[in-house]
Design a protein around this motif. Structure first.
Motif, PDB file in Angstrom:
ATOM      1  N   ASP A 399     -33.731 -13.515  -5.102  1.00  0.00           N
ATOM      2  CA  ASP A 399     -34.729 -13.926  -6.082  1.00  0.00           C
ATOM      3  C   ASP A 399     -34.211 -13.534  -7.475  1.00  0.00           C
ATOM      4  O   ASP A 399     -34.127 -12.356  -7.810  1.00  0.00           O
ATOM      5  N   ALA A 400     -33.854 -14.566  -8.277  1.00  0.00           N
ATOM      6  CA  ALA A 400     -33.190 -14.290  -9.556  1.00  0.00           C
ATOM      7  C   ALA A 400     -34.103 -13.536 -10.524  1.00  0.00           C
ATOM      8  O   ALA A 400     -33.649 -12.683 -11.282  1.00  0.00           O
ATOM      9  N   GLN A 401     -35.388 -13.872 -10.497  1.00  0.00           N
ATOM     10  CA  GLN A 401     -36.322 -13.200 -11.407  1.00  0.00           C
ATOM     11  C   GLN A 401     -36.401 -11.702 -11.077  1.00  0.00           C
ATOM     12  O   GLN A 401     -36.350 -10.853 -11.963  1.00  0.00           O
ATOM     13  N   ARG A 402     -36.497 -11.396  -9.788  1.00  0.00           N
ATOM     14  CA  ARG A 402     -36.559  -9.976  -9.383  1.00  0.00           C
ATOM     15  C   ARG A 402     -35.250  -9.263  -9.668  1.00  0.00           C
ATOM     16  O   ARG A 402     -35.231  -8.108 -10.102  1.00  0.00           O
ATOM     17  N   PHE A 403     -34.158  -9.987  -9.444  1.00  0.00           N
ATOM     18  CA  PHE A 403     -32.831  -9.411  -9.727  1.00  0.00           C
ATOM     19  C   PHE A 403     -32.735  -9.028 -11.205  1.00  0.00           C
ATOM     20  O   PHE A 403     -32.274  -7.947 -11.569  1.00  0.00           O
ATOM     21  N   LEU A 404     -33.222  -9.942 -12.063  1.00  0.00           N
ATOM     22  CA  LEU A 404     -33.208  -9.690 -13.516  1.00  0.00           C
ATOM     23  C   LEU A 404     -34.024  -8.440 -13.834  1.00  0.00           C
ATOM     24  O   LEU A 404     -33.584  -7.558 -14.569  1.00  0.00           O
ATOM     25  N   GLU A 405     -35.227  -8.366 -13.264  1.00  0.00           N
ATOM     26  CA  GLU A 405     -36.101  -7.223 -13.564  1.00  0.00           C
ATOM     27  C   GLU A 405     -35.492  -5.909 -13.078  1.00  0.00           C
ATOM     28  O   GLU A 405     -35.550  -4.888 -13.756  1.00  0.00           O
ATOM     29  N   GLN A 406     -34.892  -5.945 -11.885  1.00  0.00           N
ATOM     30  CA  GLN A 406     -34.418  -4.692 -11.291  1.00  0.00           C
ATOM     31  C   GLN A 406     -33.025  -4.285 -11.764  1.00  0.00           C
ATOM     32  O   GLN A 406     -32.734  -3.100 -11.904  1.00  0.00           O
ATOM     33  N   GLU A 407     -32.168  -5.258 -11.989  1.00  0.00           N
ATOM     34  CA  GLU A 407     -30.748  -4.913 -12.164  1.00  0.00           C
ATOM     35  C   GLU A 407     -30.204  -5.127 -13.578  1.00  0.00           C
ATOM     36  O   GLU A 407     -29.049  -4.802 -13.844  1.00  0.00           O
TER      37      GLU A 407
END
Ligand code: FAD
Ligand code: ZN
Length: 473
Positions: A399-407
């Motif tokens: 999930d790119a959005q979650r990846f952005l938020e987390q990483e």
């Protein structure tokens, strides 16, 4: 702050029709990347410099901050209001007149809200070239270009927005008008206020007009896509192109295979020359000489590059339409990224000495692959200026959005550590805005930050202009 009293004052300043509070204001409140969605107290659309000054005076008197906005194509969140509902969004869009063209001085004076493409067309009609050029040129404004010191695709030959500008008209944080609209190429009368305003992202003053340098229209152009096996080969091609073309070299853009795959996926109707290339260079030369002369030099350069094994293959545009099509492919990369079903990338707009680029990419690609196996790098940019748009797309299925938020922070650490270790910059052309506010605090020298704070304090002591952009507070 008394909201109703401020709104009354603003209506008095620009007329009720130009103070927007209701309805869908997302064109002003949501940025181009759809990453920052703010809420404005009001959107105010002045039609003249005097009206801009009045708006700033009223806002300052009410202790309300002002966010200037041009075409809202900025990529770092600096031109949209925050979510507090307490900032006034000041749109320069109505101030779009060409005020004067001085052919003998090779200058043009325009209002800040003039769209870049319209400005290029006005220059062309007068028989000149205005060389600032970027993919957002159909909607970005010259005020925004100067406020961000925009770069684009012709920096290598003509410099960035700063180098096109001779004079500015600016409304200060106190609501005074500074008329610095000089068309002089030499003017050493103390501190350079123009250069201080350029690149200040709306935090030191509101640009209302500019006097810009014009260049002769080129007589002829030559454009090609060139396939290279490695980024080091692209750098070798750049060196060769500089030697052989000298000032005639006007474009040197690099595109990685993943970036061009994305364009092919999103825009299958566009041409895909050299489909197997690991790296593709968009090379352009322009000259005041004849078509035959520029093409001759260009073909000899390509021949030499192929013979030396620096280039693997090349496709030369045979017409203006074909050259435009090649540029269109290059300029479609940001849009292809924005539209991709995979979701947002983690973006970086970095610059490095050209000599350090190949090593930076090899090192950082490997470090990111080790940390995030299967991720892809959408890598492209203005190699001739040492500027890469080095963007990370997570592995398929994540999930790119979650990846952005987390990483995002961890990815940025890997990338920016490698950039700074090689003498590079964390923002080549897009600016700081809100996106890199904290990164700048951590990474710029404390001495430089102290001087920046002193300048902000001197010119905008109450933090009226675009607070929390570039510098905190
Ligand atoms: P906005 O987005 O409205 O504002 C940008 C910043 O400037 C904000 O901080 C705002 O407060 C401030 N500002 C705007 N107008 C004024 C003013 N009159 N006075 C004071 N402050 C003001 N940039 C590059 O450098 N090179 C590129 O190649 C490039 N390509 C792009 C491609 C695409 C598809 C997109 C969407 C953007 C690209 N950009 C590029 C980003 C670039 O910063 C903007 O396109 C442009 O310079 C901003 O102009 P704007 O009028 O849209 O400004
Ligand atoms: Zn760019």
């Amino acid at each position: 702050m008394n909201r109703d009293a401020l709104l009354d004052d603003l209506r008095g300043a620009v007329g009720a029709a130009q103070v927007l509070v209701d309805g869908d204001l997302s064109a002003y409140e949501l940025d181009w990347r759809r990453r920052w969605h703010g809420k404005a107290l009001a959107v105010v659309r002045p039609g003249s410099t005097a009206e801009v000054a009045r708006v700033v005076q009223r806002c300052a008197a009410h202790g309300t901050s002002v966010v200037p906005q041009g075409g809202n194509t900025g990529l770092v969140g600096g031109g949209v209001p925050d979510a507090s509902g307490r900032q006034v969004l000041l749109s320069l869009a109505r101030m779009n007149r060409v005020r004067a063209i001085d052919a003998a001085n090779a200058t043009l004076t325009v209002e800040a809200g003039c769209v870049l493409k319209a400005l290029q067309e006005a220059a062309a009609q007068a028989g000149f070239l205005f060389p600032l050029s970027l993919a957002a040129e159909g909607s970005c404004t010259i005020g925004g270009n100067l406020a961000t010191n925009a770069g684009g695709t012709q920096v290598l030959r003509f410099g960035n927005a700063r180098e096109q500008c001779l004079g500015l008209e600016v409304v200060t944080a106190h609501g005074d008008v500074w008329d610095g609209l000089s068309g002089l190429r030499k003017d050493n009368t103390g501190y350079d206020l123009r250069d201080l305003m350029i690149g200040s992202e709306g935090t030191l003053g509101i640009i209302t007009a500019a006097t810009l340098k014009l260049q002769p229209l080129p007589a002829a152009q030559a454009t090609a896509f060139v396939a290279c096996g490695t980024l080091a080969d692209c750098v070798a091609l750049l060196q060769l192109a500089r030697q052989r073309l000298d000032a005639a070299l006007t474009g040197f853009e690099v595109m990685g295979r993943v970036a061009l795959d994305l364009v092919a996926q999103q825009f299958p109707q566009l041409p895909r020359p050299l489909p197997g290339a690991a790296w593709t260079v968009l090379l352009e030369a322009a000259d005041a000489e004849s078509e035959a002369a520029v093409r001759g030099r260009f073909e000899r350069l390509l021949q030499a590059a192929l013979e030396r094994g620096v280039a693997a293959d090349a496709v030369l545009a045979e017409s203006v339409a074909q050259a435009r099509a090649l540029w269109h492919v290059r300029e479609s990369i940001p849009l292809a990224q924005a539209q991709a079903q995979e979701g947002p990338n983690i973006k970086h707009d970095i610059s490095l000495p050209v000599s350090a680029i190949a090593d930076f990419v090899a090192h950082t690609d490997a470090a990111l692959q080790a940390a995030y196996p299967g991720s892809r790098l959408v890598n492209f940019g203005h190699l001739g200026d040492g500027n890469l748009h080095y963007n990370l797309q997570p592995a398929p299925g994540r999930d790119a959005q979650r990846f952005l938020e987390q990483e995002e922070d961890a990815v940025n650490r890997i990338v920016y550590d490698a950039v700074l270790a090689r003498g590079g910059s964390i923002s080549a052309e897009h600016g700081i805005g809100v996106l890199k506010l904290h990164e700048l605090q951590q990474r710029k020298s404390p001495v430089a930050l102290a001087m920046m704070r002193a300048i902000k304090q001197a010119l905008d002591p109450h933090g009226t202009l675009n607070p929390n952009r570039v510098l905190p507070g």
